[in-house]
Design a protein around this motif. Structure first.
Motif, PDB file in Angstrom:
ATOM      1  N   PHE A   1       7.550  -8.350  11.480  1.00  0.00           N
ATOM      2  CA  PHE A   1       5.998  -9.337  11.938  1.00  0.00           C
ATOM      3  C   PHE A   1       5.687  -7.813  13.482  1.00  0.00           C
ATOM      4  O   PHE A   1       5.053  -7.989  13.410  1.00  0.00           O
ATOM      5  CB  PHE A   1       5.994 -10.753  11.897  1.00  0.00           C
TER       6      PHE A   1
ATOM      7  N   GLU B   1       4.240  -3.967   4.389  1.00  0.00           N
ATOM      8  CA  GLU B   1       2.447  -4.330   4.683  1.00  0.00           C
ATOM      9  C   GLU B   1       2.763  -6.205   4.743  1.00  0.00           C
ATOM     10  O   GLU B   1       2.397  -7.172   4.075  1.00  0.00           O
ATOM     11  CB  GLU B   1       1.646  -4.136   2.679  1.00  0.00           C
ATOM     12  N   THR B   2       3.350  -6.651   5.389  1.00  0.00           N
ATOM     13  CA  THR B   2       4.169  -7.728   6.246  1.00  0.00           C
ATOM     14  C   THR B   2       5.011  -8.568   4.682  1.00  0.00           C
ATOM     15  O   THR B   2       5.836  -9.152   5.371  1.00  0.00           O
ATOM     16  CB  THR B   2       2.945  -8.178   6.986  1.00  0.00           C
ATOM     17  N   TYR B   3       4.518  -8.184   3.256  1.00  0.00           N
ATOM     18  CA  TYR B   3       5.001  -9.478   2.367  1.00  0.00           C
ATOM     19  C   TYR B   3       5.346  -8.734   1.531  1.00  0.00           C
ATOM     20  O   TYR B   3       5.768  -9.262   0.517  1.00  0.00           O
ATOM     21  CB  TYR B   3       3.973 -10.636   2.126  1.00  0.00           C
TER      22      TYR B   3
ATOM     23  N   ARG C   1       2.716  -5.108  14.337  1.00  0.00           N
ATOM     24  CA  ARG C   1       2.050  -4.990  15.042  1.00  0.00           C
ATOM     25  C   ARG C   1       1.631  -3.875  16.006  1.00  0.00           C
ATOM     26  O   ARG C   1       0.280  -3.769  15.795  1.00  0.00           O
ATOM     27  CB  ARG C   1       2.138  -6.965  15.822  1.00  0.00           C
TER      28      ARG C   1
ATOM     29  N   ARG D   1       1.203  -1.134   0.136  1.00  0.00           N
ATOM     30  CA  ARG D   1      -0.242   0.076  -0.023  1.00  0.00           C
ATOM     31  C   ARG D   1       1.077   0.866   0.035  1.00  0.00           C
ATOM     32  O   ARG D   1       0.492   2.504   0.183  1.00  0.00           O
ATOM     33  CB  ARG D   1      -0.939  -0.163   1.052  1.00  0.00           C
TER      34      ARG D   1
ATOM     35  N   MET E   1       2.079 -18.189   8.350  1.00  0.00           N
ATOM     36  CA  MET E   1       1.746 -16.722   6.899  1.00  0.00           C
ATOM     37  C   MET E   1       2.666 -16.821   6.179  1.00  0.00           C
ATOM     38  O   MET E   1       3.341 -15.968   6.226  1.00  0.00           O
ATOM     39  CB  MET E   1       0.365 -16.161   7.143  1.00  0.00           C
TER      40      MET E   1
END
Lengths: 139, 590
Positions: free
Chosen positions: B143, B180-182, B147, B97, B316
């Motif tokens: 991660f 965005e984590t990934y 959070r 994003r 994930m």
């Protein structure tokens, strides 16, 4: 007919619905979008799609001090911007946070259930449904 | 461009003084559009000659483009900086994003300079820049820190959280920044530049309206691109299996680097192929903002607790072609589970998967050959496919307990200057190689590409589509690669995802720019692309880059590639020709 979030689990977070909502209003960008997509505590957990659920007897209309919000036939509410004084009570009354805010004029923006965004959801998360069917579909 | 387009707002942030200001830079965006073009101009302005990549004067520059948040697939952010990995031009692109959030916050570019005295993160919205104490986040994985910031900040659904893991904090020269984590600014060490500034994360959020010249034309053009993206075959491969679709065809072609490129085919390719991962592990799909394709593939790895029966955890983990190559085939990983476990660590620690895999592959072979012993590796016996040895070694690279791991933490080029083993050290222009041993196009492409990336000019693709059918002289090949790289300057100035290059033709790009208020013809696009390409090389030469000094690892000649026309003389001729092209533009190496 109303707009329904048919299967949130299928949402990939592309946000195309949000951009579609803007274009439907002859806008570009996201300032006027009446639908939102956010992750449920991180992308790994999936998304929630937040948009007006077309409640029967909508709480947002009940708390409006100037009767600017009136229930629409078929679901959703109509906003009379002339009557609205921008108090924000409606926003607080909506427990799912589906009342978006137009910062420019300090008034609410609420989905009119036109269904335009459905055409731009490539994964079948959104659809147009009659009220009864939706309640059975939702988790 | 439109007078009220927020694109030319450049946000300048000083971490030392904790101040910020916004300047209108119509001059830059009118001339270079945005993205990589605007970034190289800003880098020339902001990055002093010979500056220390870890010093306060090294800028971090983020840029987006005029089509961002208007049209689908224009959702990449370009980052530019001086690379701590190569000591030269640093450029990396990231989706998620990030681009839409920056554009919606009302900026076309963000320039971050200075160094904080304590760990901080910054939160940027339409009006403000907040400097927040990140002391408690220091040492946290990508991660967990994501959070915490997610809970602390507003703007859910309208924001990007770009952060580093431990690798960035410890200044690993190929540390990444994760959003965005990934998604990643993976290559060339932006994470270490963050770390050197004590900058744990950058959060950007916002929503705004954008001006267009003609609303009717705008909506029509949007539909046209949307329909192409959803229906046309050019994006199907990304839509279905994603980038790992390449694993099996490349293996069959004989161009899949395996065990430090001792071979170019992997006997267990099937196990870590896109097909197999989709069948056994694919648990979720994700998309960048405003992308109808959604190429991001996330595996669900279900594992029992080590010491307790009937307890399971599910992790994930994202997978893509390049990490499968670098952490998979290059390390002889013959189990998908092991590949995913290693990938998960790479993600949490925030290190470039490609460089990390190639560094570990070199170390494995160096130990095999006896160039290094268990004295250097601190008793770790690196073994092809032995995931535990790789996780331990990677942790050591991050913690740097001795000279050997400290060397590995600076990449292959640096390591061989101490330990030797250059013949099988697979870095080009100081950057560890991408996953293609397809022929001269791939290797020359990464040597001469401005950021030494396979995405600079797609040489690997020309090997498969062109050179597989006809021979080309080194000069002709270079001409093709340079033309491709020039066009890609336009795509990445508009921050269009390269996966959508089949849709965004010069004709379409020029038309879309007209709708957004840029008076740019197809001929102008070629001129602008060329200018940006030259400006990048000008920066590289200024910082001491020399085509004459390019090291070519012998390994690429020892292991046969599918296109046989590959020898050192051919490559040297190609490099000479690049010098000629640049000389015509007035750019010379020192």
């Amino acid at each position: 007919m109303r707009l329904a979030v048919l299967e949130t689990e299928k949402c990939v977070g592309c946000q195309l619905c949000m951009f579609a909502c803007s274009r439907r209003q002859n806008e570009a960008g996201l300032a006027k979008s009446c639908i939102g997509v956010k992750s449920i505590g991180g992308m790994e957990r999936g998304f929630s799609v937040i948009v007006c659920r077309a409640c029967e007897n909508p709480p947002c209309a009940k708390v409006c001090p100037t009767d600017a919000l009136t229930p629409r036939e078929g679901g959703g509410v109509h906003v009379d911007l002339e009557k609205c004084i921008g108090c924000g009570h409606c926003r607080e009354a909506c427990v799912i946070g589906a009342i978006y805010w137009d910062d420019e004029i300090n008034k609410p923006m609420i989905c009119i259930h036109c269904g335009f965004c459905v055409n731009f959801c490539p994964h079948g998360v959104l659809g147009m449904e009659k009220k009864k069917e939706i309640e059975h579909a939702s988790k | 461009m439109q007078v009220n387009d927020p694109l030319s707002n450049v946000l300048y942030i000083d971490l030392s003084k904790r101040t910020f200001e916004v300047k209108r830079r119509d001059d830059i965006f009118e001339r270079y559009l945005g993205g990589t073009g605007a970034a190289i101009k800003l880098l020339h302005e902001e990055c002093p000659e010979d500056c220390d990549p870890h010093g306060p004067e090294n800028p971090i520059i983020f840029t987006v483009g005029p089509l961002t948040a208007l049209f689908p697939l224009a959702s990449k952010t370009v980052a530019m900086f001086k690379s701590p990995h190569t000591g030269n031009l640093g450029e990396s692109h990231c989706g998620g994003r990030s681009a839409v959030a920056i554009r919606m916050a009302g900026y076309g570019a963000i320039v971050i300079k200075g160094t904080s005295d304590i760990p901080i993160y910054i939160s940027i919205d339409n009006k403000q820049v907040h400097f927040r104490d990140a002391t408690t986040l220091w040492g946290m994985g990508s991660f967990s820190s994501g959070r915490v910031i997610r809970e602390n900040e507003t703007g859910a659904g309208l924001r990007t959280i770009m952060r580093i893991g431990k690798a960035g904090e410890k200044l690993i020269s190929y540390a990444s920044v994760i959003s965005e984590t990934y998604r990643h600014f993976g290559r060339l060490g932006l994470g270490a530049v963050f770390g050197s500034k004590k900058l744990k994360a950058v959060v950007v959020s916002g929503k705004s309206s954008l001006p267009v010249v003609d609303m009717k034309q705008y909506r029509k053009a949007y539909n046209e691109i949307y329909n192409s993206a959803v229906k046309s075959p050019v994006m199907k491969k990304y839509h279905d299996l994603g980038t790992p679709e390449n694993v099996l065809p490349l293996n069959e072609f004989g161009g899949l680097p395996t065990r430090n490129l001792k071979e170019a085919q992997f006997e267990k390719a099937e196990v870590i192929s896109g097909e197999s991962l989709a069948e056994h592990y694919l648990g979720r799909r994700l998309a960048c903002s405003n992308c109808p394709v959604g190429c991001i593939h996330i595996a669900a790895l279900r594992e029992p607790y080590e010491d307790e029966a009937y307890f399971y955890k599910t992790t994930m983990i994202s997978y893509d072609y390049e990490p499968i190559y670098a952490l998979g085939t290059m390390l002889g990983m013959n189990s998908a589970k092991d590949y995913l476990r290693l990938m998960d660590r790479v993600e949490a620690w925030g290190i470039d998967a490609m460089s990390a895999g190639v560094v570990l592959a070199w170390a494995t072979e160096a130990q095999e050959k006896g160039i290094i012993s268990e004295k250097e590796t601190l008793d770790v016996k690196l073994g092809w496919g032995d995931v535990q040895s790789y996780i331990t070694a990677l942790r050591n690279i991050i913690e740097q307990p001795n000279e050997f791991y400290t060397a590995l933490a600076r990449g292959i080029e640096h390591t061989i200057s101490i330990y030797g083993g250059e013949d099988f050290a697979l870095a080009f222009g100081g950057n560890e190689m991408p996953g293609y041993h397809t022929g001269p196009g791939a290797h020359i492409g990464t040597l001469i590409g401005t950021r030494h990336s396979h995405l600079d000019n797609a040489g690997y693709s020309f090997d498969q589509k062109l050179l597989a059918k006809e021979e080309k002289s080194p000069e002709d090949l270079v001409d093709i690669l340079v033309e491709e790289e020039i066009w890609r300057q336009i795509l990445s100035s508009l921050v269009i995802c390269f996966f959508a290059r089949g849709i965004y033709s010069p004709e379409l790009v020029s038309r879309l720019l007209n709708i957004t208020g840029f008076d740019v013809s197809e001929a102008d696009l070629d001129r602008i692309g060329r200018e940006i390409y030259v400006e990048k090389y000008r920066f590289k030469m200024r910082e001491g880059f020399k085509l004459d000094d390019m090291r070519i690892p012998k390994r690429i000649f020892e292991t046969p590639s599918p296109i046989k026309q590959l020898d050192e003389a051919y490559i040297r001729k190609a490099l000479e020709h690049v010098k000629e092209i640049l000389a015509q533009e007035g750019v010379f190496q020192n």
